[in-house]
Each structure stands twice: as structure tokens, then as C-alpha cells.
Design a protein around this motif. Structure first.
Motif, PDB file in Angstrom:
ATOM      1  N   LEU A  21       0.828  -1.204   0.000  1.00  7.86           N
ATOM      2  CA  LEU A  21       0.000   0.000   0.000  1.00  7.86           C
ATOM      3  C   LEU A  21       0.861   1.252   0.000  1.00  7.86           C
ATOM      4  N   ASN A  22       0.303   2.298  -0.595  1.00  8.98           N
ATOM      5  CA  ASN A  22       1.018   3.566  -0.626  1.00  8.98           C
ATOM      6  C   ASN A  22       1.234   4.084   0.797  1.00  8.98           C
ATOM      7  N   SER A  23       2.396   4.689   1.027  1.00  9.31           N
ATOM      8  CA  SER A  23       2.730   5.166   2.372  1.00  9.31           C
ATOM      9  C   SER A  23       1.773   6.250   2.856  1.00  9.31           C
ATOM     10  N   SER A  24       1.182   6.999   1.930  1.00 11.84           N
ATOM     11  CA  SER A  24       0.274   8.067   2.335  1.00 11.84           C
ATOM     12  C   SER A  24      -0.950   7.515   3.073  1.00 11.84           C
ATOM     13  N   VAL A  25      -1.357   6.290   2.730  1.00 12.98           N
ATOM     14  CA  VAL A  25      -2.505   5.680   3.414  1.00 12.98           C
ATOM     15  C   VAL A  25      -2.176   5.470   4.890  1.00 12.98           C
ATOM     16  N   TRP A  26      -0.989   4.933   5.164  1.00 13.98           N
ATOM     17  CA  TRP A  26      -0.597   4.701   6.557  1.00 13.98           C
ATOM     18  C   TRP A  26      -0.374   6.017   7.292  1.00 13.98           C
ATOM     19  N   ILE A  27       0.185   7.002   6.601  1.00 20.17           N
ATOM     20  CA  ILE A  27       0.436   8.301   7.238  1.00 20.17           C
ATOM     21  C   ILE A  27      -0.888   8.935   7.673  1.00 20.17           C
ATOM     22  N   ILE A  28      -1.880   8.940   6.786  1.00 22.38           N
ATOM     23  CA  ILE A  28      -3.180   9.537   7.125  1.00 22.38           C
ATOM     24  C   ILE A  28      -3.856   8.756   8.249  1.00 22.38           C
ATOM     25  N   ALA A  29      -3.774   7.422   8.183  1.00 20.48           N
ATOM     26  CA  ALA A  29      -4.411   6.601   9.218  1.00 20.48           C
ATOM     27  C   ALA A  29      -3.779   6.847  10.584  1.00 20.48           C
ATOM     28  N   ILE A  30      -2.466   6.925  10.651  1.00 20.74           N
ATOM     29  CA  ILE A  30      -1.781   7.142  11.923  1.00 20.74           C
ATOM     30  C   ILE A  30      -2.061   8.545  12.456  1.00 20.74           C
ATOM     31  N   ILE A  31      -2.100   9.540  11.569  1.00 22.06           N
ATOM     32  CA  ILE A  31      -2.397  10.906  12.015  1.00 22.06           C
ATOM     33  C   ILE A  31      -3.804  10.987  12.587  1.00 22.06           C
ATOM     34  N   VAL A  32      -4.766  10.375  11.902  1.00 20.12           N
ATOM     35  CA  VAL A  32      -6.147  10.395  12.407  1.00 20.12           C
ATOM     36  C   VAL A  32      -6.244   9.663  13.743  1.00 20.12           C
ATOM     37  N   LEU A  33      -5.583   8.509  13.856  1.00 23.61           N
ATOM     38  CA  LEU A  33      -5.614   7.744  15.109  1.00 23.61           C
ATOM     39  C   LEU A  33      -4.954   8.534  16.242  1.00 23.61           C
ATOM     40  N   THR A  34      -3.818   9.151  15.963  1.00 21.15           N
ATOM     41  CA  THR A  34      -3.127   9.937  16.982  1.00 21.15           C
ATOM     42  C   THR A  34      -3.967  11.123  17.431  1.00 21.15           C
ATOM     43  N   PHE A  35      -4.591  11.797  16.470  1.00 16.13           N
ATOM     44  CA  PHE A  35      -5.442  12.946  16.813  1.00 16.13           C
ATOM     45  C   PHE A  35      -6.645  12.507  17.646  1.00 16.13           C
ATOM     46  N   ALA A  36      -7.250  11.375  17.278  1.00 14.70           N
ATOM     47  CA  ALA A  36      -8.428  10.896  18.013  1.00 14.70           C
ATOM     48  C   ALA A  36      -8.064  10.521  19.449  1.00 14.70           C
ATOM     49  N   VAL A  37      -6.925   9.850  19.643  1.00 11.65           N
ATOM     50  CA  VAL A  37      -6.507   9.479  20.991  1.00 11.65           C
ATOM     51  C   VAL A  37      -6.135  10.720  21.799  1.00 11.65           C
ATOM     52  N   GLY A  38      -5.459  11.680  21.154  1.00 11.62           N
ATOM     53  CA  GLY A  38      -5.072  12.892  21.858  1.00 11.62           C
ATOM     54  C   GLY A  38      -6.247  13.747  22.282  1.00 11.62           C
ATOM     55  N   MET A  39      -7.330  13.733  21.513  1.00  8.92           N
ATOM     56  CA  MET A  39      -8.503  14.541  21.838  1.00  8.92           C
ATOM     57  C   MET A  39      -9.485  13.816  22.756  1.00  8.92           C
ATOM     58  N   SER A  40      -9.234  12.549  23.037  1.00 11.85           N
ATOM     59  CA  SER A  40     -10.141  11.787  23.891  1.00 11.85           C
ATOM     60  C   SER A  40      -9.845  12.085  25.361  1.00 11.85           C
ATOM     61  N   SER A  41     -10.611  11.479  26.243  1.00 12.44           N
ATOM     62  CA  SER A  41     -10.425  11.686  27.672  1.00 12.44           C
ATOM     63  C   SER A  41      -9.146  11.015  28.147  1.00 12.44           C
ATOM     64  N   ILE A  42      -8.707  11.409  29.331  1.00  9.21           N
ATOM     65  CA  ILE A  42      -7.463  10.852  29.875  1.00  9.21           C
ATOM     66  C   ILE A  42      -7.597   9.361  30.144  1.00  9.21           C
ATOM     67  N   ARG A  43      -8.798   8.900  30.472  1.00  5.27           N
ATOM     68  CA  ARG A  43      -9.020   7.478  30.709  1.00  5.27           C
ATOM     69  C   ARG A  43      -8.835   6.668  29.429  1.00  5.27           C
ATOM     70  N   VAL A  44      -9.381   7.167  28.307  1.00  2.00           N
ATOM     71  CA  VAL A  44      -9.203   6.484  27.019  1.00  2.00           C
ATOM     72  C   VAL A  44      -7.737   6.482  26.621  1.00  2.00           C
ATOM     73  N   TYR A  45      -7.064   7.615  26.810  1.00  2.00           N
ATOM     74  CA  TYR A  45      -5.635   7.697  26.496  1.00  2.00           C
ATOM     75  C   TYR A  45      -4.839   6.687  27.319  1.00  2.00           C
ATOM     76  N   GLY A  46      -5.162   6.575  28.613  1.00  2.00           N
ATOM     77  CA  GLY A  46      -4.460   5.625  29.456  1.00  2.00           C
ATOM     78  C   GLY A  46      -4.673   4.185  29.022  1.00  2.00           C
ATOM     79  N   GLU A  47      -5.895   3.853  28.617  1.00  2.42           N
ATOM     80  CA  GLU A  47      -6.175   2.484  28.169  1.00  2.42           C
ATOM     81  C   GLU A  47      -5.424   2.170  26.874  1.00  2.42           C
ATOM     82  N   VAL A  48      -5.406   3.127  25.941  1.00  5.18           N
ATOM     83  CA  VAL A  48      -4.680   2.915  24.686  1.00  5.18           C
ATOM     84  C   VAL A  48      -3.187   2.746  24.949  1.00  5.18           C
ATOM     85  N   GLU A  49      -2.633   3.610  25.807  1.00  6.13           N
ATOM     86  CA  GLU A  49      -1.224   3.520  26.147  1.00  6.13           C
ATOM     87  C   GLU A  49      -0.911   2.204  26.854  1.00  6.13           C
TER      88      GLU A  49
END
Length: 237
Positions: free
Chosen positions: A151-179
Motif C-alpha cells: 500500500l502507498n505510504s500516504s494511506v498509513w500516514i493519514i491513518a496514523i495521524i487520524v488515530l493519533t489525533f483521536a486518541v489525543g482529543m479523547s479523555s485521559i481514561r481512554v488515552y491511558g487504556e490505549v497507552e
């Protein structure tokens, strides 16, 4: 003399509080009381002990390069020394956090315990470091995924950016569980790689010769880097 005594009494009376006639020093102590009281009202604990005890470290990427540069023993000693330094820093940060539980962690600690200019510099250095490290880590993830997919690298880059943004904007409890989940996954991978390395080194893979301590003999436990001789081995370490 009487005027001096009266002046001193008036000056000391101006610093007395309303409770019990105790003396309240102006300046940083009042500010400390305000900051502590403010954060005792607003700051809440969102991470449990298991979230804090399992924080991941970057070991997979760069480990092979470290062994190539420093040699088996040099890389082991290098990780041990840096790990000891990081351990001391984390213990010191924990002590200061227990003493002064404020938001923004060491940025506010530098602002309060050293100087506001130090807090300003530490905060922007943190932002600058994240601007450099986050794209580097995303690029490293793409390099790893290229081993298993076309797969093109841009697909993984966009997916990781969206995932990182979603985890960063979530509550501290969700962030702790993901970590916590990623840290457990990393521990499982580390144990798997150690066992796999032992199997390969001992000749447990069909068609692969036994490695044993071959690389401890050639090029040796330490590898020369940049220079030659003992100085080169030290630079490799």
C-alpha cells in the motif's frame, strides 16, 4: 527609637494574617498557595497505577543500528547507562510532581521553581521536539509496514495521524487504556523477540547455521566508530 519600634510594629502588623496572628510572607509563597489550591479544585486523577507503570519505550527501531555501531557489549552498556539516567530523571520528576501537583508537568515546574522564562523555554522546546519526533515516528511506522504490504505510504500516514489525533482529543481514561494496551503489546513483542533470537542463535531454525557467540569474536564485543583503537571503541559505546 520609639518611631523605629512603631514603624517595625506597623510593618510586621501589615504582614500578619487574620487567622491566629500568623505571619504571611508575600511573593512566591502566596503564589504557591494559590496555584496549589487552584489545582486541588480543578486537577483530577484520571490514570490508575497500571496506566502509569506501563509506559512504552522505543526499542525496536534503532536497536539494530546501535548493535552495528557499538557492538554487542557496547550497545548493552549504552542502553544500561542511558536507562539509568532516564530512571533518575523519572524518579526526580515523580518527586517534584508529588511535591507540586500542577498541570503541564515539568513545564509548570520549571516556571514555578526556576523562573517563568525557564518554563517558557521548556514549553517551546517540548513543542519543537514533538514537531520533529512525531513525523519521524510516523515515517518509521510506514517503513515497517512496507515489509508486509504494498500500500502507498500516504494511506498509513493519514491513518496514523487520524488515530493519533483521536486518541489525543479523547479523555485521559481512554488515552491511558490505549497507552496501556500498546505497552502490553510491546512487552509481548520483546519477550517474543528474545525467545526468537535465542532459537536462531542456537541453531533452532532449519537450514540456518548456529550463530552462538560468533559476533563477540568478530568484530568483537566493542566496535570501532569514527576513530580506531580504544578511542574508536569508546566512541562506538
Amino acid at each position: 527609637m520609639a518611631d523605629d519600634v512603631q514603624h517595625k510594629d506597623g510593618a510586621s502588623a501589615s504582614h500578619r494574617g487574620v487567622d491566629g496572628g500568623q505571619q504571611i510572607l508575600p511573593g512566591r509563597i502566596e503564589e504557591a498557595d494559590f496555584v496549589t489550591r487552584n489545582e486541588e479544585e480543578d486537577l483530577k486523577r484520571g490514570l490508575s497505577q497500571r496506566h502509569i507503570s506501563l509506559q512504552g519505550t522505543g526499542l525496536f527501531l534503532g536497536l539494530g543500528g546501535s548493535i552495528t555501531t557499538a557492538g554487542p557489549l557496547g550497545s548493552l552498556l549504552g542502553y544500561a547507562v542511558i536507562g539509568l539516567i532516564v530512571c533518575c530523571v523519572q524518579y526526580a520528576l515523580g518527586e517534584v510532581t508529588a511535591l507540586l501537583p500542577v498541570t503541564s508537568s515539568f513545564v509548570r515546574h520549571a516556571e514555578f521553581l526556576i523562573d517563568p522564562a525557564a518554563g517558557f523555554a521548556v514549553g517551546y522546546n517540548l513543542v519543537y521536539g514533538n514537531f520533529l519526533s512525531i513525523p519521524t515516528e510516523i515515517s518509521a511506522i510506514c517503513v515497517l509496514f512496507q515489509y508486509w504490504t504494498d500500500l502507498n505510504s500516504s494511506v498509513w500516514i493519514i491513518a496514523i495521524i487520524v488515530l493519533t489525533f483521536a486518541v489525543g482529543m479523547s479523555s485521559i481514561r481512554v488515552y491511558g487504556e490505549v497507552e496501556f494496551g500498546f505497552a502490553l503489546l510491546k512487552i509481548v513483542f520483546i519477550i517474543f523477540l528474545i525467545l526468537l533470537g535465542l532459537v536462531i542463535d542456537l541453531g533452532g531454525v532449519p537450514g540456518t547455521p548456529r550463530i552462538g557467540f560468533r559476533y563477540w569474536k568478530s568484530p568483537g564485543p566493542f566496535v570501532e566508530y569514527i576513530a580506531t583503537g580504544s578511542w574508536g571503541r569508546f566512541l562506538g559505546f
